[in-house]
Design a protein around this motif. Sequence first.
Motif, mmCIF file in Angstrom:
data_model
loop_
_atom_site.group_PDB
_atom_site.id
_atom_site.type_symbol
_atom_site.label_atom_id
_atom_site.label_comp_id
_atom_site.label_asym_id
_atom_site.label_seq_id
_atom_site.Cartn_x
_atom_site.Cartn_y
_atom_site.Cartn_z
ATOM 1 N N THR A 394 23.010 -6.112 102.023
ATOM 2 C CA THR A 394 22.122 -5.162 102.696
ATOM 3 C C THR A 394 22.369 -5.160 104.198
ATOM 4 O OG1 THR A 394 20.460 -5.561 100.998
ATOM 5 C CG2 THR A 394 19.707 -4.502 103.028
ATOM 6 N N THR A 395 22.554 -6.333 104.786
ATOM 7 C CA THR A 395 22.746 -6.401 106.241
ATOM 8 C C THR A 395 24.158 -5.978 106.636
ATOM 9 O OG1 THR A 395 23.517 -8.690 106.156
ATOM 10 C CG2 THR A 395 21.144 -8.349 106.395
ATOM 11 N N GLY A 396 25.100 -6.086 105.711
ATOM 12 C CA GLY A 396 26.482 -5.726 106.021
ATOM 13 C C GLY A 396 27.323 -6.905 106.501
ATOM 14 N N ALA B 33 18.468 9.534 104.662
ATOM 15 C CA ALA B 33 17.070 9.134 104.472
ATOM 16 C C ALA B 33 16.940 7.758 103.818
ATOM 17 C CB ALA B 33 16.343 10.172 103.613
ATOM 18 N N LEU B 34 18.072 7.192 103.375
ATOM 19 C CA LEU B 34 18.001 5.916 102.640
ATOM 20 C C LEU B 34 17.743 4.748 103.570
ATOM 21 C CD1 LEU B 34 20.883 6.017 99.993
ATOM 22 C CD2 LEU B 34 18.565 6.888 99.829
ATOM 23 N N SER B 35 16.985 3.781 103.092
ATOM 24 C CA SER B 35 16.850 2.516 103.827
ATOM 25 C C SER B 35 18.115 1.697 103.599
ATOM 26 C CB SER B 35 15.631 1.754 103.296
ATOM 27 O OG SER B 35 15.862 1.381 101.949
ATOM 28 N N ASP B 36 18.298 0.646 104.385
ATOM 29 C CA ASP B 36 19.456 -0.230 104.205
ATOM 30 C C ASP B 36 19.489 -0.778 102.778
ATOM 31 O OD1 ASP B 36 20.104 0.229 106.794
ATOM 32 O OD2 ASP B 36 19.620 -1.785 107.540
ATOM 33 N N GLU B 37 18.322 -1.143 102.292
ATOM 34 C CA GLU B 37 18.214 -1.705 100.944
ATOM 35 C C GLU B 37 18.675 -0.691 99.898
ATOM 36 O OE1 GLU B 37 17.496 -3.947 97.688
ATOM 37 O OE2 GLU B 37 17.552 -4.682 99.761
ATOM 38 N N GLU B 38 18.220 0.554 100.044
ATOM 39 C CA GLU B 38 18.609 1.596 99.077
ATOM 40 C C GLU B 38 20.100 1.899 99.182
ATOM 41 O OE1 GLU B 38 14.428 4.127 98.850
ATOM 42 O OE2 GLU B 38 15.780 4.400 100.557
ATOM 43 N N TRP B 39 20.612 1.917 100.394
ATOM 44 C CA TRP B 39 22.041 2.183 100.595
ATOM 45 C C TRP B 39 22.880 1.067 99.958
ATOM 46 C CZ3 TRP B 39 24.693 6.259 101.203
ATOM 47 C CH2 TRP B 39 26.020 6.225 101.658
ATOM 48 N N ALA B 40 22.440 -0.193 100.155
ATOM 49 C CA ALA B 40 23.147 -1.326 99.544
ATOM 50 C C ALA B 40 23.156 -1.186 98.028
ATOM 51 C CB ALA B 40 22.494 -2.643 99.954
#
Lengths: 409, 93
Positions: A394-396, B33-40
């Motif tokens: 998530t953080t990359g 519009a995605l959060s980092d969590e959703e993108w991950a």
Amino acid sequence: MSSPPGAHLPEHPDFLWENPEPKASYDVVVVGGGGHGLATAYYLAKVHGITNVAVLEKGWLAGGNMARNTTIIRSNYLWDESSGIYEHSLKLWEGLEEDLGYPILFDQRGVLNLAHSLQDVRDSVRRVNANRLNGIDAEWVDPAGVKEICPIVNISQDVRYPVLGATYQPRAGIAKHDYVAWGYARAAHAMGVDLIQNCEVTGLETSGGRITAVETSRGRIAAGKVALCAAGHSSVLAKMVGLRLPLASHPLQALVSELLEPVHPTVVMSNAVHVYVSQAHKGELVMGAGIDSYNGYGQRGSFHIIEQQMSAALELFPIFARAHLLRTWAGIVDVSPDASPIVGLTPVGGLYLNCGWGTGGFKATPGVGHCFAHTIANDKPHPFNEPFTLERFTTGALVDEHGAAAVAH
Amino acid sequence: MQLIPCPWCGPREEAEFHYGGQAHVAYPEDPSALSDEEWAQYVFFRENPSGPFAERWSHSAGCRRWFNAVRDTRTHDLIAVYRAGEPMPEVIS
């Protein structure tokens, strides 16, 4: 009259551990009785004094990937994070026989990682420099140097993938995988750890966001903490608490030849042509392939992968042309997106994760066992496994080791 | 070698095909519009079941078309194949 074959063999030795009935509850339940699970239990008992521990194994001890790997041990990875944990592991390997009081046939015969293209050469030299900055023994050798270290390698430039050089780690090597597992199991058992075989975990019980018990094929076992060391089946276990992992489980195949006279003095790996070769103490040539492309839990792969691997091996080692194949097999490897492991805490209290080692978990056995035990005992990652969180996706903050992992992921 | 029934060409050897991982992972409608969590989750996280799995294959050395299959990851049995754009047959219990 001569005695029949095998009659001169000694009696079956005493068992190195017992087969206890599972107790109703343990402080720590380790799921998975392979190398990582056994090492974790050993260091929990030895370093942290936590001995009310059970290791649950659905089959027999060390019968999964611990029985199926090609036993290569090295620490020549690119990034600082990887250098930390893999070199920590290699240093533990160097004292492991004394520590366990059990022979493991650890043999530092060196590893050559071949380069076959200009890009390979650049990446390899970069990796050598990175290794040296991290205090890891590494050198770049030219084709003549490769030939000197391993005389049977074909360094002719007149082949499809000529050898342009190699990285060499002299402290790398191999160990006898079964003995490693037996050594850990015996020592863990002696300190009070219960090793429970034929015990498959079928559910994980939580209460208020905390793990409380495991459901198994041999009944419910309450647990203060649960540590997952299930390699290829990690996704299946994590799903029991609704946890998704960024893993894909693939078949990884390997094979051995019949027994041969000693011909191969070191370990040779080739990233580009997907083969890695060493000669076991007993005399078999041990060769590993790249992973099969598809997801699979069946512990078998496709034959064309073996054919490809053999053609690569023959180009590198023409002397193998007349060697006979003895057997092939596959293990299930849990491959992560950045070819680095996931070792640490989870969103569920008291549930710890050790997975994602993909094709290279054997070499990490002592290192991760030591760090994972620290993580479990202190509910906090050891500095060496701190970078390998689940959150990094998530953080990359990925640790991209596709180059040094040496097998296509 | 396993035979894979391409929905256009019929059964062909596995070596003619290229694997594409999990099927039916749609590109997010509004990525920004995605959060980092959703993108991950979209980029890195996939189903990894021990059992039936809907996945993509390309007949890369044949008709070069992509299609989907439901395959049991324990036995490698192909339970169903269907063309891209068609809904997944109801074979996953």
